[in-house]
Design a protein around this motif. Structure first.
Motif, short mmCIF file in Angstrom:
data_model
loop_
_atom_site.label_atom_id
_atom_site.label_comp_id
_atom_site.label_asym_id
_atom_site.label_seq_id
_atom_site.Cartn_x
_atom_site.Cartn_y
_atom_site.Cartn_z
N LYS A 70 0.83 -1.19 0.00
CA LYS A 70 0.00 0.00 0.00
C LYS A 70 0.88 1.25 0.00
O LYS A 70 1.86 1.32 0.72
CB LYS A 70 -0.93 0.01 1.22
CG LYS A 70 -1.97 -1.10 1.20
CD LYS A 70 -2.87 -1.01 2.42
CE LYS A 70 -3.90 -2.12 2.43
NZ LYS A 70 -4.80 -2.06 3.62
N GLN A 98 -4.43 9.89 -0.85
CA GLN A 98 -4.96 8.64 -1.39
C GLN A 98 -4.11 7.48 -0.90
O GLN A 98 -2.89 7.58 -0.80
CB GLN A 98 -4.97 8.66 -2.91
CG GLN A 98 -5.93 9.66 -3.52
CD GLN A 98 -5.95 9.59 -5.03
OE1 GLN A 98 -4.91 9.42 -5.67
NE2 GLN A 98 -7.14 9.70 -5.61
N CYS A 100 -3.21 3.76 -2.17
CA CYS A 100 -3.27 2.98 -3.40
C CYS A 100 -2.54 1.65 -3.24
O CYS A 100 -1.67 1.51 -2.38
CB CYS A 100 -2.61 3.75 -4.55
SG CYS A 100 -3.16 5.44 -4.76
N THR A 101 -2.89 0.69 -4.09
CA THR A 101 -2.10 -0.53 -4.18
C THR A 101 -0.93 -0.26 -5.12
O THR A 101 -0.90 0.75 -5.84
CB THR A 101 -2.92 -1.69 -4.74
OG1 THR A 101 -3.18 -1.46 -6.14
CG2 THR A 101 -4.24 -1.85 -4.00
N GLY A 104 -1.69 0.56 -8.62
CA GLY A 104 -2.28 1.85 -8.94
C GLY A 104 -3.75 1.96 -8.59
O GLY A 104 -4.37 3.01 -8.81
N GLU A 105 -4.34 0.91 -8.01
CA GLU A 105 -5.75 0.95 -7.62
C GLU A 105 -5.92 1.84 -6.39
O GLU A 105 -5.19 1.70 -5.42
CB GLU A 105 -6.26 -0.45 -7.30
CG GLU A 105 -6.18 -1.40 -8.48
CD GLU A 105 -6.21 -2.86 -8.05
OE1 GLU A 105 -6.83 -3.66 -8.78
OE2 GLU A 105 -5.62 -3.18 -7.00
N VAL A 106 -6.88 2.76 -6.44
CA VAL A 106 -7.14 3.66 -5.33
C VAL A 106 -8.05 2.96 -4.31
O VAL A 106 -9.17 2.55 -4.64
CB VAL A 106 -7.78 4.97 -5.81
CG1 VAL A 106 -8.11 5.87 -4.62
CG2 VAL A 106 -6.84 5.69 -6.77
N THR A 109 -9.76 7.81 -0.64
CA THR A 109 -9.39 9.19 -0.94
C THR A 109 -9.98 10.11 0.12
O THR A 109 -11.16 10.00 0.46
CB THR A 109 -9.92 9.63 -2.32
OG1 THR A 109 -9.39 8.77 -3.33
CG2 THR A 109 -9.51 11.06 -2.63
N ASP A 124 -11.81 6.50 -11.95
CA ASP A 124 -11.64 5.15 -12.51
C ASP A 124 -11.43 5.20 -14.02
O ASP A 124 -10.67 4.40 -14.58
CB ASP A 124 -12.86 4.29 -12.19
CG ASP A 124 -12.98 3.95 -10.71
OD1 ASP A 124 -11.97 4.08 -9.98
OD2 ASP A 124 -14.08 3.55 -10.28
N ALA A 127 -7.69 6.19 -14.93
CA ALA A 127 -6.63 5.59 -14.12
C ALA A 127 -5.70 4.71 -14.96
O ALA A 127 -6.15 4.01 -15.88
CB ALA A 127 -7.24 4.75 -13.00
N LEU A 129 -3.48 1.48 -14.49
CA LEU A 129 -3.29 0.35 -13.59
C LEU A 129 -2.18 -0.54 -14.13
O LEU A 129 -2.25 -1.02 -15.27
CB LEU A 129 -4.60 -0.45 -13.44
CG LEU A 129 -5.79 0.36 -12.93
CD1 LEU A 129 -7.04 -0.51 -12.85
CD2 LEU A 129 -5.49 0.99 -11.58
#
Length: 231
Positions: A70, A98, A100-101, A104-106, A109, A124, A127, A129
């Motif tokens: 993270k 934010q 994120c993983t 790049g996944e949020v 926020t 989304d 984004a 990813l």
């Protein structure tokens, strides 16, 4: 015999070049804590009944903390301007934190001041990813929404590694993408191109075209935007 030998050597050379050209590469996010990246963004929007609008802003992004897989990213937006109906007005500065993983996944926020609209669906749609494996030129990978943010809806993004290209003196992986919301009631789509730095794995440029994105209180809108990293 000499001609045959030359022909065989030529085939070997072509095979070697082909193998080198299509060799899989790592497109992996490796954030560096404390490093800040600055960007300029411009966008043109069609807000339906509200008409046409354009906006611009300066943005910065800093990885503040890495905890396992993270990443806590702090972003700021300044010098925002919007033109609508022929009138120009300044947009207030803002910041967001934010989580994120590493793909790049949020995950969450938190904005300051609190955003007047839920921007999860637009977020989304634009984004990038990262893939979970090495990718060769011409190969694609697909990500589906994990619905981490309350305002997100089921969606699917497909990315394709188009090759390498230099942008602002930085060697980049050029990656095209398409996006679509996949539930029957939601019709947002998007497409565009990202340029991801080979050296630091961060975005250098993004061109995004979003269609039929729903925004509470506004309705659906279209947006074409360009974001470029400043040197």
């Amino acid at each position: 015999m000499k001609i045959r030998t030359i022909s065989i050597l030529g085939l070997v050379a072509v095979a070697a070049i082909g193998a080198s050209t299509f060799q899989a590469v790592s497109i992996k996010w490796v954030p560096k804590v404390g490093t800040t990246y600055k960007y300029s963004m411009k966008a043109n929007m069609n807000l339906g009944p509200l008409g046409e609008a354009s906006m611009s802003a300066k943005m910065s992004s800093t990885a503040a903390k890495i905890d396992g897989n993270k990443v806590t990213v702090q972003t700021t937006q300044t010098a925002g301007k919007m033109v609508m109906g022929g009138a120009e007005q300044d947009s207030p500065d803002g910041s967001a934190t934010q989580v994120c993983t590493l793909f790049g996944e949020v995950l969450s926020t938190k904005s300051e001041p609190e955003a007047p609209f839920d921007l999860s669906r637009m977020q989304d749609a634009v984004a990038f990813l990262y893939p979970s494996k090495d990718i060769a030129v011409g190969e694609s990978w697909t990500r589906t929404s994990k619905l981490h943010n309350p305002g997100s809806v089921p969606s699917e993004s497909t990315y394709k590694y188009e090759g390498d290209e230099e942008v602002n003196g930085m060697k980049c992986r050029k990656i095209s993408y398409t996006y679509k919301e996949t539930s029957a009631d939601n019709k947002c789509t998007a497409s565009g191109t990202f340029w991801i730095s080979v050296d630091d794995s961060e975005p250098v440029k993004a061109i995004n075209s979003v269609k039929n994105c729903e925004l509470a209180g506004v309705g659906s809108f279209d947006m074409d935007s360009t974001t470029v990293r400043e040197k």
